[in-house]
Design a protein around this motif. Structure first.
Motif, PDB file in Angstrom:
ATOM      1  N   ASP A  13      -3.516   9.846   6.471  1.00 57.44           N
ATOM      2  CA  ASP A  13      -2.806   9.387   5.270  1.00 57.44           C
ATOM      3  C   ASP A  13      -1.673   8.433   5.631  1.00 57.44           C
ATOM      4  O   ASP A  13      -1.472   7.398   4.956  1.00 57.44           O
ATOM      5  N   ARG A  14      -0.955   8.808   6.672  1.00 57.53           N
ATOM      6  CA  ARG A  14       0.142   7.929   7.067  1.00 57.53           C
ATOM      7  C   ARG A  14      -0.391   6.573   7.552  1.00 57.53           C
ATOM      8  O   ARG A  14       0.189   5.524   7.275  1.00 57.53           O
ATOM      9  N   SER A  15      -1.504   6.616   8.257  1.00 59.26           N
ATOM     10  CA  SER A  15      -2.104   5.370   8.744  1.00 59.26           C
ATOM     11  C   SER A  15      -2.555   4.480   7.592  1.00 59.26           C
ATOM     12  O   SER A  15      -2.354   3.254   7.582  1.00 59.26           O
ATOM     13  N   GLN A  16      -3.144   5.108   6.568  1.00 56.78           N
ATOM     14  CA  GLN A  16      -3.582   4.344   5.399  1.00 56.78           C
ATOM     15  C   GLN A  16      -2.393   3.746   4.662  1.00 56.78           C
ATOM     16  O   GLN A  16      -2.429   2.591   4.181  1.00 56.78           O
ATOM     17  N   ALA A  17      -1.334   4.583   4.572  1.00 56.81           N
ATOM     18  CA  ALA A  17      -0.151   4.092   3.882  1.00 56.81           C
ATOM     19  C   ALA A  17       0.463   2.904   4.626  1.00 56.81           C
ATOM     20  O   ALA A  17       0.877   1.905   4.021  1.00 56.81           O
ATOM     21  N   VAL A  18       0.515   3.029   5.959  1.00 57.33           N
ATOM     22  CA  VAL A  18       1.057   1.919   6.756  1.00 57.33           C
ATOM     23  C   VAL A  18       0.182   0.677   6.602  1.00 57.33           C
ATOM     24  O   VAL A  18       0.677  -0.453   6.464  1.00 57.33           O
ATOM     25  N   GLU A  20      -1.724  -0.082   4.070  1.00 57.29           N
ATOM     26  CA  GLU A  20      -1.527  -0.661   2.750  1.00 57.29           C
ATOM     27  C   GLU A  20      -0.225  -1.462   2.705  1.00 57.29           C
ATOM     28  O   GLU A  20      -0.164  -2.538   2.104  1.00 57.29           O
ATOM     29  N   THR A  21       0.784  -0.895   3.389  1.00 55.05           N
ATOM     30  CA  THR A  21       2.054  -1.614   3.432  1.00 55.05           C
ATOM     31  C   THR A  21       1.904  -2.950   4.156  1.00 55.05           C
ATOM     32  O   THR A  21       2.413  -3.997   3.734  1.00 55.05           O
ATOM     33  N   ILE A  22       1.144  -2.878   5.261  1.00 52.06           N
ATOM     34  CA  ILE A  22       0.912  -4.112   6.034  1.00 52.06           C
ATOM     35  C   ILE A  22       0.101  -5.117   5.218  1.00 52.06           C
ATOM     36  O   ILE A  22       0.398  -6.320   5.187  1.00 52.06           O
ATOM     37  N   GLN A  24      -0.115  -5.305   1.955  1.00 51.44           N
ATOM     38  CA  GLN A  24       0.719  -5.833   0.873  1.00 51.44           C
ATOM     39  C   GLN A  24       1.695  -6.897   1.397  1.00 51.44           C
ATOM     40  O   GLN A  24       1.887  -7.942   0.772  1.00 51.44           O
ATOM     41  N   ALA A  25       2.308  -6.590   2.567  1.00 51.33           N
ATOM     42  CA  ALA A  25       3.218  -7.558   3.165  1.00 51.33           C
ATOM     43  C   ALA A  25       2.472  -8.830   3.544  1.00 51.33           C
ATOM     44  O   ALA A  25       2.991  -9.951   3.397  1.00 51.33           O
ATOM     45  N   GLY A  26       1.227  -8.662   4.029  1.00 48.95           N
ATOM     46  CA  GLY A  26       0.428  -9.838   4.396  1.00 48.95           C
ATOM     47  C   GLY A  26       0.121 -10.709   3.170  1.00 48.95           C
ATOM     48  O   GLY A  26       0.178 -11.944   3.236  1.00 48.95           O
ATOM     49  N   ARG A  27      -0.216 -10.011   2.042  1.00 56.23           N
ATOM     50  CA  ARG A  27      -0.498 -10.768   0.820  1.00 56.23           C
ATOM     51  C   ARG A  27       0.749 -11.518   0.340  1.00 56.23           C
ATOM     52  O   ARG A  27       0.677 -12.673  -0.104  1.00 56.23           O
ATOM     53  N   GLN A  28       1.875 -10.847   0.403  1.00 53.30           N
ATOM     54  CA  GLN A  28       3.119 -11.495  -0.003  1.00 53.30           C
ATOM     55  C   GLN A  28       3.441 -12.686   0.900  1.00 53.30           C
ATOM     56  O   GLN A  28       3.849 -13.766   0.420  1.00 53.30           O
ATOM     57  N   THR A  29       3.233 -12.473   2.189  1.00 49.37           N
ATOM     58  CA  THR A  29       3.485 -13.565   3.139  1.00 49.37           C
ATOM     59  C   THR A  29       2.551 -14.749   2.886  1.00 49.37           C
ATOM     60  O   THR A  29       2.960 -15.921   2.892  1.00 49.37           O
TER      61      THR A  29
END
Length: 279
Positions: A13-18, A20-22, A24-29
């Motif tokens: 779960d933590r890996s998936q959350a990380v 997803e965060t990555i 999302q950050a990639g999409r924003q970037t």
């Protein structure tokens, strides 16, 4: 044993959350990159347009500078011409005044036809010379028109009504002018006929020319076809030139026809011969 699956699940779960965060950050970037790329492309297009416009303006300014130089030269030329015009005007205005004086003297020395009209024409030219709202060119044009009118009088015949003192009383008569070589009159009842004797400077009766004058009046009025006219011609054999007339035509280039005695005599003789042929 039961705690190990839970720990593994938490790790996943933590890996998936990380992840997803990555992501999302990639999409924003990527979005910021796309935005910056669009801005850079827009700025590049604007730069290129500005560069092209600057090149066009440089060429335009170069041509404009040439035009300014040409206009400056033309302005200098116009100023020189204006200066020359002022000098010409200073010498041309006296010439026109002398021309009017000459015309005035000519009218006074001519046979006495249309006295009021011709005298008023000369007076009008004198008034014209004093008007500030009339250009020098227009003044000269009207002077030349007056001269042309006087020239035309010597080339045609004309008739008009007017008053003439006969036996000390004013009478309404019909005048007949044949060029400048003959001026005759006839009363409206046709009983009295006469002509201007240039030698004597007076009117003389000429009853023998009654029918000829009647016919001439009809021809001049276009009531009869052109025909030979038998009229008395009288021109002075010699004329004396007044000093004022000599002064009015002091230079050869300013002189008008008939400015000196010899030319005047030749002109009258030629006019007399022409008048006989035309009559």
């Amino acid at each position: 044993m039961s705690s190990q699956p839970l720990l593994a699940q938490e790790t996943v779960d933590r890996s998936q959350a990380v992840q997803e965060t990555i992501d999302q950050a990639g999409r924003q970037t990527q979005g910021r990159i796309d935005t910056l790329s669009d801005k850079a492309r827009t700025m590049l297009d604007e730069y290129r347009r500005a560069k092209d416009q600057a090149a066009s303006l440089a060429v335009y300014n170069e041509q404009l500078a040439k035009q300014v130089d040409s206009q400056t030269e033309e302005l200098d030329s116009i100023n020189r011409q204006l200066s020359s015009i002022d000098q010409t005007k200073r010498s041309f205005v006296p010439f026109m005044v002398r021309a009017i004086d000459t015309l005035d003297m000519f009218v006074k020395r001519d046979i006495p036809f249309l006295d009021t009209e011709r005298t008023q024409r000369v007076a009008g030219l004198r008034d014209l010379m004093g008007r500030a709202d009339v250009t020098t060119a227009e003044q000269f044009r009207q002077i030349m028109t007056a001269y042309q009118t006087e020239i035309d009088y010597g080339r045609n015949i004309g008739t008009y009504e007017g008053e003439l003192a006969l036996d000390g009383e004013p009478r309404t008569v019909q005048f007949l002018r044949v060029g400048r070589v003959a001026l005759l009159y006839q009363t409206l009842d046709g009983r009295e006929t006469g002509y201007w004797d240039a030698d004597a400077g007076t009117w003389k009766p000429a009853p023998d020319y009654r029918r000829a004058v009647e016919h001439g009046i009809n021809v001049a009025s276009e009531q009869a076809p052109p025909d030979l006219l038998h009229v008395p011609l009288s021109a002075p054999q010699q004329t004396r030139e007044p000093a004022a007339y000599k002064a009015a035509a002091s230079s050869p280039e300013d002189a008008a026809p008939g400015d000196d005695t010899s030319v005047d005599s030749q002109t009258q003789n030629t006019a007399q011969e022409k008048g006989q042929g035309d009559a």
